[in-house]
Design a protein around this motif. Structure first.
Motif, PDB file in Angstrom:
ATOM      1  N   UNK A  56       0.620  -1.276  -0.125  1.00  0.00           N
ATOM      2  CA  UNK A  56      -0.028  -0.188  -0.070  1.00  0.00           C
ATOM      3  C   UNK A  56       0.765   1.351   0.007  1.00  0.00           C
ATOM      4  N   UNK A  57       2.104   1.408   0.651  1.00  0.00           N
ATOM      5  CA  UNK A  57       2.611   2.369   0.645  1.00  0.00           C
ATOM      6  C   UNK A  57       3.751   2.366  -0.605  1.00  0.00           C
ATOM      7  N   UNK A  58       3.843   1.484  -1.398  1.00  0.00           N
ATOM      8  CA  UNK A  58       4.558   1.345  -2.452  1.00  0.00           C
ATOM      9  C   UNK A  58       3.436   2.101  -3.766  1.00  0.00           C
ATOM     10  N   UNK A  59       2.437   1.666  -3.474  1.00  0.00           N
ATOM     11  CA  UNK A  59       1.405   2.209  -4.633  1.00  0.00           C
ATOM     12  C   UNK A  59       0.896   3.566  -4.429  1.00  0.00           C
ATOM     13  N   UNK A  60       0.709   3.985  -3.063  1.00  0.00           N
ATOM     14  CA  UNK A  60       0.250   5.449  -2.917  1.00  0.00           C
ATOM     15  C   UNK A  60       1.219   6.456  -2.744  1.00  0.00           C
ATOM     16  N   UNK A  61       2.408   6.077  -2.340  1.00  0.00           N
ATOM     17  CA  UNK A  61       3.659   6.951  -1.981  1.00  0.00           C
ATOM     18  C   UNK A  61       3.455   7.549  -0.666  1.00  0.00           C
ATOM     19  N   UNK A  62       2.454   6.807  -0.012  1.00  0.00           N
ATOM     20  CA  UNK A  62       1.941   7.717   1.392  1.00  0.00           C
ATOM     21  C   UNK A  62       2.471   6.720   2.719  1.00  0.00           C
ATOM     22  N   UNK A  63       2.851   7.242   3.580  1.00  0.00           N
ATOM     23  CA  UNK A  63       3.395   6.346   4.798  1.00  0.00           C
ATOM     24  C   UNK A  63       2.280   5.988   5.978  1.00  0.00           C
ATOM     25  N   UNK A  64       1.170   6.851   5.897  1.00  0.00           N
ATOM     26  CA  UNK A  64       0.240   6.804   7.031  1.00  0.00           C
ATOM     27  C   UNK A  64      -0.720   5.646   6.649  1.00  0.00           C
ATOM     28  N   UNK A  65      -0.871   4.991   8.089  1.00  0.00           N
ATOM     29  CA  UNK A  65      -1.769   3.577   7.984  1.00  0.00           C
ATOM     30  C   UNK A  65      -2.830   3.922   9.176  1.00  0.00           C
ATOM     31  N   UNK A  66      -4.227   3.644   8.576  1.00  0.00           N
ATOM     32  CA  UNK A  66      -5.592   3.822   9.371  1.00  0.00           C
ATOM     33  C   UNK A  66      -5.963   2.494   9.904  1.00  0.00           C
ATOM     34  N   UNK A  67      -6.474   2.445  10.849  1.00  0.00           N
ATOM     35  CA  UNK A  67      -7.044   1.154  11.621  1.00  0.00           C
ATOM     36  C   UNK A  67      -8.182   1.267  12.573  1.00  0.00           C
ATOM     37  N   UNK A  68      -8.955   0.356  12.928  1.00  0.00           N
ATOM     38  CA  UNK A  68      -9.945   0.719  13.615  1.00  0.00           C
ATOM     39  C   UNK A  68      -9.647   0.048  15.225  1.00  0.00           C
ATOM     40  N   UNK A  69     -10.191   0.881  16.107  1.00  0.00           N
ATOM     41  CA  UNK A  69     -10.136   0.241  17.612  1.00  0.00           C
ATOM     42  C   UNK A  69     -10.352  -1.059  17.753  1.00  0.00           C
ATOM     43  N   UNK A  70     -10.069  -1.580  18.605  1.00  0.00           N
ATOM     44  CA  UNK A  70     -10.236  -3.176  18.794  1.00  0.00           C
ATOM     45  C   UNK A  70      -9.860  -3.995  17.740  1.00  0.00           C
ATOM     46  N   UNK A  71      -8.991  -3.701  16.825  1.00  0.00           N
ATOM     47  CA  UNK A  71      -8.577  -4.565  15.743  1.00  0.00           C
ATOM     48  C   UNK A  71      -7.530  -5.594  16.255  1.00  0.00           C
ATOM     49  N   UNK A  72      -7.482  -6.769  15.647  1.00  0.00           N
ATOM     50  CA  UNK A  72      -6.445  -7.777  15.562  1.00  0.00           C
ATOM     51  C   UNK A  72      -5.812  -8.044  14.503  1.00  0.00           C
ATOM     52  N   UNK A  73      -4.652  -7.646  14.089  1.00  0.00           N
ATOM     53  CA  UNK A  73      -4.309  -7.947  12.701  1.00  0.00           C
ATOM     54  C   UNK A  73      -2.863  -8.840  12.738  1.00  0.00           C
ATOM     55  N   UNK A  81       0.627   5.523  12.260  1.00  0.00           N
ATOM     56  CA  UNK A  81      -0.400   4.744  12.321  1.00  0.00           C
ATOM     57  C   UNK A  81      -1.386   5.393  13.489  1.00  0.00           C
ATOM     58  N   UNK A  82      -2.755   5.491  13.119  1.00  0.00           N
ATOM     59  CA  UNK A  82      -3.856   6.121  13.698  1.00  0.00           C
ATOM     60  C   UNK A  82      -4.817   5.111  13.946  1.00  0.00           C
ATOM     61  N   UNK A  83      -5.608   5.203  14.895  1.00  0.00           N
ATOM     62  CA  UNK A  83      -6.769   4.417  14.890  1.00  0.00           C
ATOM     63  C   UNK A  83      -8.110   5.351  15.022  1.00  0.00           C
ATOM     64  N   UNK A  84      -9.106   4.722  14.560  1.00  0.00           N
ATOM     65  CA  UNK A  84     -10.567   5.578  14.358  1.00  0.00           C
ATOM     66  C   UNK A  84     -11.553   4.423  14.949  1.00  0.00           C
ATOM     67  N   UNK A  85     -12.600   4.792  15.395  1.00  0.00           N
ATOM     68  CA  UNK A  85     -13.829   3.851  15.939  1.00  0.00           C
ATOM     69  C   UNK A  85     -14.289   3.124  14.642  1.00  0.00           C
ATOM     70  N   UNK A  86     -14.510   1.936  15.179  1.00  0.00           N
ATOM     71  CA  UNK A  86     -14.947   0.854  13.939  1.00  0.00           C
ATOM     72  C   UNK A  86     -16.486   1.283  13.868  1.00  0.00           C
ATOM     73  N   UNK A  87     -16.631   1.315  12.260  1.00  0.00           N
ATOM     74  CA  UNK A  87     -18.341   1.548  12.072  1.00  0.00           C
ATOM     75  C   UNK A  87     -18.504   2.813  12.261  1.00  0.00           C
ATOM     76  N   UNK A  88     -17.887   3.867  12.079  1.00  0.00           N
ATOM     77  CA  UNK A  88     -17.984   5.290  12.268  1.00  0.00           C
ATOM     78  C   UNK A  88     -17.434   6.068  11.001  1.00  0.00           C
ATOM     79  N   UNK A  89     -18.418   6.277   9.982  1.00  0.00           N
ATOM     80  CA  UNK A  89     -18.010   6.982   8.865  1.00  0.00           C
ATOM     81  C   UNK A  89     -17.399   8.378   8.872  1.00  0.00           C
ATOM     82  N   UNK A  90     -18.085   9.198   9.945  1.00  0.00           N
ATOM     83  CA  UNK A  90     -17.696  10.613  10.232  1.00  0.00           C
ATOM     84  C   UNK A  90     -16.140  10.544  10.521  1.00  0.00           C
ATOM     85  N   UNK A  91     -15.675   9.650  11.453  1.00  0.00           N
ATOM     86  CA  UNK A  91     -14.289   9.903  11.890  1.00  0.00           C
ATOM     87  C   UNK A  91     -13.489   9.211  10.760  1.00  0.00           C
TER      88      UNK A  91
END
Length: 453
Positions: free
Chosen positions: A129-146, A172-182
């Motif tokens: 994903x970083x190679x494709x976009x040229x961006x470094x940031x990664x977003x994930x959901x609170x409660x995740x297990x990856x 890397x930053x977290x947002x609430x799961x199932x929250x489109x506004x965030x």
């Protein structure tokens, strides 16, 4: 005390040289048994017990334990004595498997990178994903297990998993799961290469999103140039009914990570599916043909086992079975546990279900319940797990990021009789928690032993 529960020299060596704390935990929960034979949904111990598996190795054994068709395929592959890991050849079975996975996944997914675990698949998705976009940031959901490698762990916010391992990936930053506004607020910064998310959050407590969430999340990701990466390590391979849980929600992701159930639980393997454009961003020239590889990637045993597993899943119609059995199991649990004040909900899709517990309203029960929570937030759930295993021969476990939810995930070959047996056992434990002082006094004894081990 520990040595007395280990009935083999190999078990003693495990205690001495691998993970003694794991042995202590199993001893504490009275779950340290020696399995002699495992078949389908049933596990048989050396002392003659039969255990019903309602955990599936955390969604590994979708086709059941030791399916004869997969074992036969592996024996045939070994007897062929062909190129298992030559490394400088075209692995034809990998091509066959990749085509099948992409066809089943549908959408725009046309290329596959094979690895050995879900964590490794997530690591690949981070790099790609970083190679494709040229961006470094990664977003994930609170409660995740990856996963628990450093990159995958960077996409998980729970301090328990991260503590003591030093700095992880930045940005890397977290947002609430199932929250489109965030989600939109973060994506609007255009800093994020990818949004990593599970279609149903397993370890967060079997969290199911609203029906429109993934279609809208997908639109937002495309608007702001962020890839949508779905972690289907636990939810894929027909666990919730369709091949991917994403297909339940009409999602068309840019990348998908599969693992666990791929090879019938017999060979480590994972697959990271992606679009043609993402693939070209990584392997876009002859010079970069080996820019991302893995030693055991594409090995013939893993490929053959996965092809055989897919054949079993399709021939035995285990996707439809997951829906049918899941509906029956959820309905039976809801009926049996209705009215118990410590049971908040039964939820999930297909055969990925969770039973959520909650603090009771009555003072008589609330005092011991909250006392257990103060001792350790997992105490009540582990006591339920212990009772199910010891008293009814049922194997399951609480969710890793939500100790108030019991995971219910049997193999997809589970029978109606097995379902009835589980529901009856579950009702007995819940009834005991609501009516028996022995349940709570035993819990205090468990806490005391844990302190003194």
């Amino acid at each position: 005390m520990i040595a007395r529960t280990i009935d083999s020299a190999a078990g003693t060596l495990y205690l001495e040289h691998v993970n003694p704390q794991w042995v202590r935990l199993l001893n504490l929960l009275e779950m340290n048994v020696r399995y002699k034979r495992c078949s389908g949904t049933e596990l048989f111990t050396s002392d003659g017990r039969r255990i019903l598996d309602f955990l599936s190795g955390y969604c590994v054994h979708n086709i059941g334990h030791n399916h004869p068709s997969v074992i036969a395929a592996l024996r045939e592959e070994l007897d062929r004595a062909g190129p298992a890991m030559v490394q400088t050849h075209v692995a034809e079975r990998a091509g066959e498997l990749a085509e099948k996975l992409c066809r089943l996944a549908g959408g725009r997914l046309t290329k596959v990178f094979f690895g050995s675990s879900g964590s490794e698949g997530v690591e690949a998705a981070i790099k790609f994903s970083r190679a494709h976009t040229g961006r470094a940031g990664l977003l994930y959901a609170n409660g995740a297990f990856h996963g628990l490698t450093c990159g995958a762990l960077s996409l998980m916010g729970d301090a328990f998993w991260r503590e003591g391992f030093g700095p992880l990936l930045p940005e890397t930053e977290a947002i609430p799961f199932d929250d489109l506004g965030s989600l939109e607020r973060k994506l609007a910064s255009k800093r994020f290469a990818a949004f990593f998310v599970e279609p149903i959050q397993s370890e967060a407590g079997i969290s199911v999103p609203s029906p429109e969430y993934f279609r809208s999340a997908q639109s937002l990701c495309r608007r702001y140039g962020t890839l949508l990466v779905l972690d289907e390590v636990q939810t894929g391979m027909y666990r919730t009914g369709p091949f991917l849980a994403a297909q339940r929600f009409g999602a068309d992701p840019d990348m998908v990570v599969l693992a666990k159930a791929m090879s019938g639980g017999l060979v480590p393997v994972s697959a990271t599916l992606m679009t043609e454009a993402i693939y070209e961003s990584v392997y876009g020239s002859l010079r970069r043909a080996i820019i991302h590889t893995s030693t055991f990637s594409e090995n013939s045993l893993a490929m053959r086992a996965t092809l055989a597993t897919l054949e079993v899943l399709e021939q035995e119609k285990l996707g439809p079975r997951a829906i049918e059995a899941g509906d029956r199991l959820r309905a039976r649990l809801q009926e049996a546990l209705r009215g118990y004040e410590m049971v908040k909900a039964v939820r999930g899709e297909g055969l990925l279900l969770g039973i959520e517990f909650t603090s009771p309203g009555s003072l008589r029960l609330r005092v011991p319940f909250e006392a257990f929570t103060l001792i350790h937030p997992a105490m009540f759930g582990q006591l339920v797990v212990m009772h199910l295993f010891r008293d009814s021969g049922i194997l399951t476990q609480i969710c890793g990021n939500n100790f108030m939810v019991l995971k219910v995930a049997p193999p997809l070959v589970v029978t109606d009789d097995h379902i009835d047996e589980f529901v009856a056992a579950m009702e007995r434990v819940v009834e005991s928690a609501h009516s028996s002082t022995a349940f709570w006094s035993e819990g205090l004894g468990l806490a005391s032993r844990a302190i003194h081990i």
